[in-house]
Design an enzyme around this catalytic site. Structure first.
Site, PDB file in Angstrom:
ATOM      1  N   TRP A 183       0.989  -1.381  -0.066  1.00 39.50           N
ATOM      2  CA  TRP A 183       0.172   0.079  -0.016  1.00 39.50           C
ATOM      3  C   TRP A 183       0.703   0.977   0.140  1.00 39.50           C
ATOM      4  O   TRP A 183       1.683   1.287   1.067  1.00 39.50           O
ATOM      5  CB  TRP A 183      -0.594   0.270   0.590  1.00 39.50           C
ATOM      6  CG  TRP A 183      -1.768   1.146   0.849  1.00 39.50           C
ATOM      7  CD1 TRP A 183      -2.760   1.500   0.482  1.00 39.50           C
ATOM      8  CD2 TRP A 183      -1.013   2.536   2.044  1.00 39.50           C
ATOM      9  NE1 TRP A 183      -3.108   3.103   0.641  1.00 39.50           N
ATOM     10  CE2 TRP A 183      -1.923   3.387   1.957  1.00 39.50           C
ATOM     11  CE3 TRP A 183       0.140   2.797   3.182  1.00 39.50           C
ATOM     12  CZ2 TRP A 183      -1.974   4.655   2.541  1.00 39.50           C
ATOM     13  CZ3 TRP A 183      -0.125   3.714   3.633  1.00 39.50           C
ATOM     14  CH2 TRP A 183      -0.984   4.749   3.237  1.00 39.50           C
ATOM     15  N   GLU A 224      -3.742  -2.788  -1.967  1.00 47.39           N
ATOM     16  CA  GLU A 224      -4.010  -2.188  -1.183  1.00 47.39           C
ATOM     17  C   GLU A 224      -4.636  -0.878  -2.090  1.00 47.39           C
ATOM     18  O   GLU A 224      -3.873  -0.658  -1.925  1.00 47.39           O
ATOM     19  CB  GLU A 224      -4.216  -2.271   0.354  1.00 47.39           C
ATOM     20  CG  GLU A 224      -4.964  -1.846   1.427  1.00 47.39           C
ATOM     21  CD  GLU A 224      -4.914  -1.095   2.197  1.00 47.39           C
ATOM     22  OE1 GLU A 224      -3.615  -1.155   2.681  1.00 47.39           O
ATOM     23  OE2 GLU A 224      -5.723  -1.132   3.593  1.00 47.39           O
ATOM     24  N   LYS A 226      -7.095   3.024  -2.467  1.00 47.83           N
ATOM     25  CA  LYS A 226      -7.381   3.699  -1.461  1.00 47.83           C
ATOM     26  C   LYS A 226      -8.327   4.738  -2.303  1.00 47.83           C
ATOM     27  O   LYS A 226      -7.624   4.812  -3.169  1.00 47.83           O
ATOM     28  CB  LYS A 226      -6.594   4.208  -0.993  1.00 47.83           C
ATOM     29  CG  LYS A 226      -7.287   4.791   0.875  1.00 47.83           C
ATOM     30  CD  LYS A 226      -5.488   5.575   1.652  1.00 47.83           C
ATOM     31  CE  LYS A 226      -6.134   6.102   3.161  1.00 47.83           C
ATOM     32  NZ  LYS A 226      -5.007   6.586   4.399  1.00 47.83           N
ATOM     33  N   ASP A 259      -9.470  -2.850   1.690  1.00 47.89           N
ATOM     34  CA  ASP A 259      -9.852  -2.022   3.127  1.00 47.89           C
ATOM     35  C   ASP A 259     -10.831  -1.743   3.221  1.00 47.89           C
ATOM     36  O   ASP A 259     -11.210  -0.807   2.582  1.00 47.89           O
ATOM     37  CB  ASP A 259      -8.563  -1.226   3.367  1.00 47.89           C
ATOM     38  CG  ASP A 259      -8.546  -0.101   5.186  1.00 47.89           C
ATOM     39  OD1 ASP A 259      -9.501  -0.404   5.193  1.00 47.89           O
ATOM     40  OD2 ASP A 259      -7.470  -0.221   5.639  1.00 47.89           O
ATOM     41  N   HIS A 262     -11.472   2.343   2.275  1.00 48.21           N
ATOM     42  CA  HIS A 262     -10.845   3.068   1.964  1.00 48.21           C
ATOM     43  C   HIS A 262     -12.018   3.206   0.568  1.00 48.21           C
ATOM     44  O   HIS A 262     -11.738   3.269  -0.699  1.00 48.21           O
ATOM     45  CB  HIS A 262      -9.632   2.348   0.922  1.00 48.21           C
ATOM     46  CG  HIS A 262      -8.813   2.097   2.331  1.00 48.21           C
ATOM     47  ND1 HIS A 262      -8.193   2.029   1.622  1.00 48.21           N
ATOM     48  CD2 HIS A 262      -8.893   2.782   3.882  1.00 48.21           C
ATOM     49  CE1 HIS A 262      -6.876   1.920   2.686  1.00 48.21           C
ATOM     50  NE2 HIS A 262      -7.300   2.339   3.944  1.00 48.21           N
ATOM     51  N   HIS A 286      -8.549  -5.896   4.880  1.00 44.15           N
ATOM     52  CA  HIS A 286      -8.365  -4.408   6.565  1.00 44.15           C
ATOM     53  C   HIS A 286      -9.724  -4.297   6.316  1.00 44.15           C
ATOM     54  O   HIS A 286     -10.278  -4.191   6.317  1.00 44.15           O
ATOM     55  CB  HIS A 286      -7.753  -3.450   5.916  1.00 44.15           C
ATOM     56  CG  HIS A 286      -6.125  -4.144   5.663  1.00 44.15           C
ATOM     57  ND1 HIS A 286      -5.220  -2.804   5.300  1.00 44.15           N
ATOM     58  CD2 HIS A 286      -5.334  -4.916   6.485  1.00 44.15           C
ATOM     59  CE1 HIS A 286      -3.574  -3.592   5.216  1.00 44.15           C
ATOM     60  NE2 HIS A 286      -3.822  -5.154   5.636  1.00 44.15           N
ATOM     61  N   ASP A 294     -12.299   9.960   8.064  1.00 40.78           N
ATOM     62  CA  ASP A 294     -11.020   8.649   9.410  1.00 40.78           C
ATOM     63  C   ASP A 294     -11.277   7.676   8.872  1.00 40.78           C
ATOM     64  O   ASP A 294     -12.334   6.787   8.367  1.00 40.78           O
ATOM     65  CB  ASP A 294     -10.709   8.400  10.090  1.00 40.78           C
ATOM     66  CG  ASP A 294      -9.862   7.756  10.960  1.00 40.78           C
ATOM     67  OD1 ASP A 294      -8.459   8.239  10.972  1.00 40.78           O
ATOM     68  OD2 ASP A 294      -9.894   6.608  12.144  1.00 40.78           O
ATOM     69  N   ASP A 296      -9.820   4.581   9.956  1.00 42.44           N
ATOM     70  CA  ASP A 296      -8.904   3.419  10.694  1.00 42.44           C
ATOM     71  C   ASP A 296      -9.329   3.731  12.493  1.00 42.44           C
ATOM     72  O   ASP A 296      -8.395   3.534  13.282  1.00 42.44           O
ATOM     73  CB  ASP A 296      -7.645   3.923  10.593  1.00 42.44           C
ATOM     74  CG  ASP A 296      -6.811   3.949   9.277  1.00 42.44           C
ATOM     75  OD1 ASP A 296      -6.924   2.302   9.035  1.00 42.44           O
ATOM     76  OD2 ASP A 296      -6.719   4.740   9.123  1.00 42.44           O
ATOM     77  N   ASP A 327      -7.084  -3.714  10.555  1.00 39.36           N
ATOM     78  CA  ASP A 327      -6.572  -2.577  10.370  1.00 39.36           C
ATOM     79  C   ASP A 327      -7.285  -1.214  11.288  1.00 39.36           C
ATOM     80  O   ASP A 327      -7.955  -0.740  10.316  1.00 39.36           O
ATOM     81  CB  ASP A 327      -6.176  -2.933   8.624  1.00 39.36           C
ATOM     82  CG  ASP A 327      -5.312  -1.212   7.992  1.00 39.36           C
ATOM     83  OD1 ASP A 327      -4.539  -0.185   9.410  1.00 39.36           O
ATOM     84  OD2 ASP A 327      -5.498  -0.862   7.317  1.00 39.36           O
TER      85      ASP A 327
HETATM   86  C1  RNT Z   1      -3.652   3.048   5.189  1.00 40.78           C
HETATM   87  C2  RNT Z   1      -3.668   1.305   4.887  1.00 40.78           C
HETATM   88  C3  RNT Z   1      -2.665   1.015   5.132  1.00 40.78           C
HETATM   89  C4  RNT Z   1      -2.253   1.052   6.203  1.00 40.78           C
HETATM   90  C5  RNT Z   1      -1.334   0.686   7.458  1.00 40.78           C
HETATM   91  C6  RNT Z   1      -0.293   0.829   8.178  1.00 40.78           C
HETATM   92  O1  RNT Z   1      -4.925   3.535   4.961  1.00 40.78           O
HETATM   93  O2  RNT Z   1      -4.894   1.106   5.078  1.00 40.78           O
HETATM   94  O3  RNT Z   1      -3.728  -0.606   5.321  1.00 40.78           O
HETATM   95  O4  RNT Z   1      -2.816   1.961   7.199  1.00 40.78           O
HETATM   96  O5  RNT Z   1      -0.874  -0.273   6.331  1.00 40.78           O
HETATM   97 ZN    ZN Z   2      -5.499  -1.074   5.217  1.00 38.19          ZN
END
Ligand code: RNT
Ligand code: ZN
Length: 420
Positions: A183, A224, A226, A259, A262, A286, A294, A296, A327
């Site tokens: 990523w 990955e 985003k 993820d 994302h 993820h 955000d 995460d 994640d």
């Molecule tokens: C970031 C991605 C990625 C990170 C990690 C730390 O938006 O989700 O996967 O969170 O690699």
């Molecule tokens: Zn991620």
């Protein structure tokens, strides 16, 4: 009849094999991300420098792990409090340096920098996933694999190749495949003049990284996507289409990783899982919780987490097709609690999915019995799930709900607050 027996009888009445559900869940690996414990800082750069790459932690709750020893101690507590099968998930920035293995930059990392993690995993019977770290480093210009600067790009390609070798080492030492996720936060804050160039350079850089020899049964490289990051709001080189297309044209070499933080707010990864499984033999996830800007937050037992886990279970994801990882990173609350809450919630959602009479419900759909399908699905929601969950925790030798948090509170008092 105790609570477990009663709960079991209710599920059995629907044709669910409760014992089998618990056995299946016990064996399904869920990767625990090392980066929740120290706010994604790692050990290879100046910890006072801010994160880059479009990610950010907020909050300064006391007790952050500052050293490998502290991080490992925290992870040990997490493992004691979580049922099921964990595997570790490391970032390259968590290389461990000491007198015998002095600091090396990311393009020069070697398996030996992860020997202590291998020992840690071996002692606990864990596998390990891995991630090259394309952020929070002086060589981010700020682009990495998509940079027009040849020297920058070379550095990051060499980092990616080093990570393939390290992933192969982790897989061989630990006897479990290593999911290696690529990523980058490469992108632009404002409207770019060239959207294609960075993506072509990113693609060519990925090709070079994956030209490093590896055994796909052991190392599973992923890409990955985003939608945007902080400070890179206008354009992300590794967009959804970019990442999916890359994985699609590189079968046996690269797997798509989604993820669920994302995507645009009304898109759901739960629906994307079966869409991709119609084409890809394997995919990686993820699991996180997006809120507004955000991506995460700590995973809760919310509707989308449950829906994602349903799809994993009923699409055969637990038979090796879906690689699951957590994640998220929250620096505003106790970090061990954050880890444990998310891990347990994914376990709960998976157990709920495994306790669903999926074949019966599919039959209702295929025979157009949509009224009954709706009623049955709604009634599932008030079944006595807690009785099975408590029993699952007991069988895994971990505390039930209500019993683990006091243990974290004690650890916080005795260990984390003493870190200054
Ligand atoms: C970031 C991605 C990625 C990170 C990690 C730390 O938006 O989700 O996967 O969170 O690699
Ligand atoms: Zn991620």
């Amino acid at each position: 009849m105790n609570a477990y027996e009663y709960a079991k009888s209710r599920y059995e009445a629907l044709g669910v094999d409760v014992e089998r559900a618990m056995e299946t869940l016990k064996k399904a690996p869920l990767a625990l991300h090392c980066w929740q414990g120290d706010d994604v800082r790692g050990f290879d750069t100046d910890p006072s420098k801010p994160l880059t790459g479009g990610i950010q932690t907020t909050g300064n709750y006391p007790g952050r792990a500052r050293t490998p020893e502290e991080l490992m101690a925290d992870i040990d507590l997490v493992l004691k409090l979580c049922p099921g099968t964990a595997k570790m998930n490391l970032h390259a920035s968590y290389a461990i340096f000491d007198e015998d293995t002095p600091w090396a930059d990311r393009d020069k990392l070697e398996p030996k920098h992860f020997k202590k993690w291998v020992d840690f995993c071996k002692e606990r019977g864990l596998g390990c996933d891995f991630n090259p770290t394309f952020f929070s480093h002086p060589k981010c210009d700020p682009l990495t694999l998509s940079s027009p600067n040849e020297e920058t790009r070379r550095f990051w390609i060499d980092h990616g190749k080093a990570c393939i070798r390290i992933s192969q080492y982790l897989a061989e030492e630990l006897g479990q495949p290593c999911i290696m996720n690529i990523w980058t936060g490469d992108g632009f804050k404002d409207i770019p003049a060239d959207r294609l160039g960075p993506r072509v350079r990113y693609k060519e850089a990925m090709d070079e990284i994956l030209s490093e020899p590896f055994d796909f049964n052991k190392v599973k490289p992923c890409v990955e996507s985003k939608v945007f990051g902080i400070g890179v709001e206008a354009y992300t080189a590794g967009s959804a289409e970019y990442a999916l297309a890359y994985a699609a044209v590189n079968p046996g070499k690269c797997i798509p990783l989604m993820d669920n933080g994302h995507y645009h707010p009304t898109e759901v990864v739960s629906d994307k899982i079966p869409a991709l499984l119609a084409f890809f033999p394997e995919l990686a996830l993820h699991i996180t919780r997006p809120i507004r800007w955000d991506s995460d937050h700590v995973v809760l037992l919310d509707d989308e987490t449950k829906e994602i886990c349903k799809e994993i279970v009923r699409c055969g994801g637990l038979e090796g097709r879906v690689h699951m990882a957590l994640d998220y990173f929250d620096a505003s609350i106790n970090r061990v609690s954050a880890w444990v809450t998310g891990f347990r919630n994914v376990q709960k959602a998976l157990l709920m999915a495994l306790l669903t009479p999926n074949e019966e419900l599919k039959k209702l759909q295929d025979t157009d019995q949509f009224t009954e399908l709706m009623v049955r699905q709604e009634e599932m929601k008030t079944l006595p799930f807690g009785g099975i969950w408590d029993e699952y925790c007991r069988r895994c030798g971990v505390p039930e709900d209500g019993k683990w948090f006091p243990m974290v509170q004690k650890y916080e008092q005795d260990v984390q607050l003493a870190r200054g």
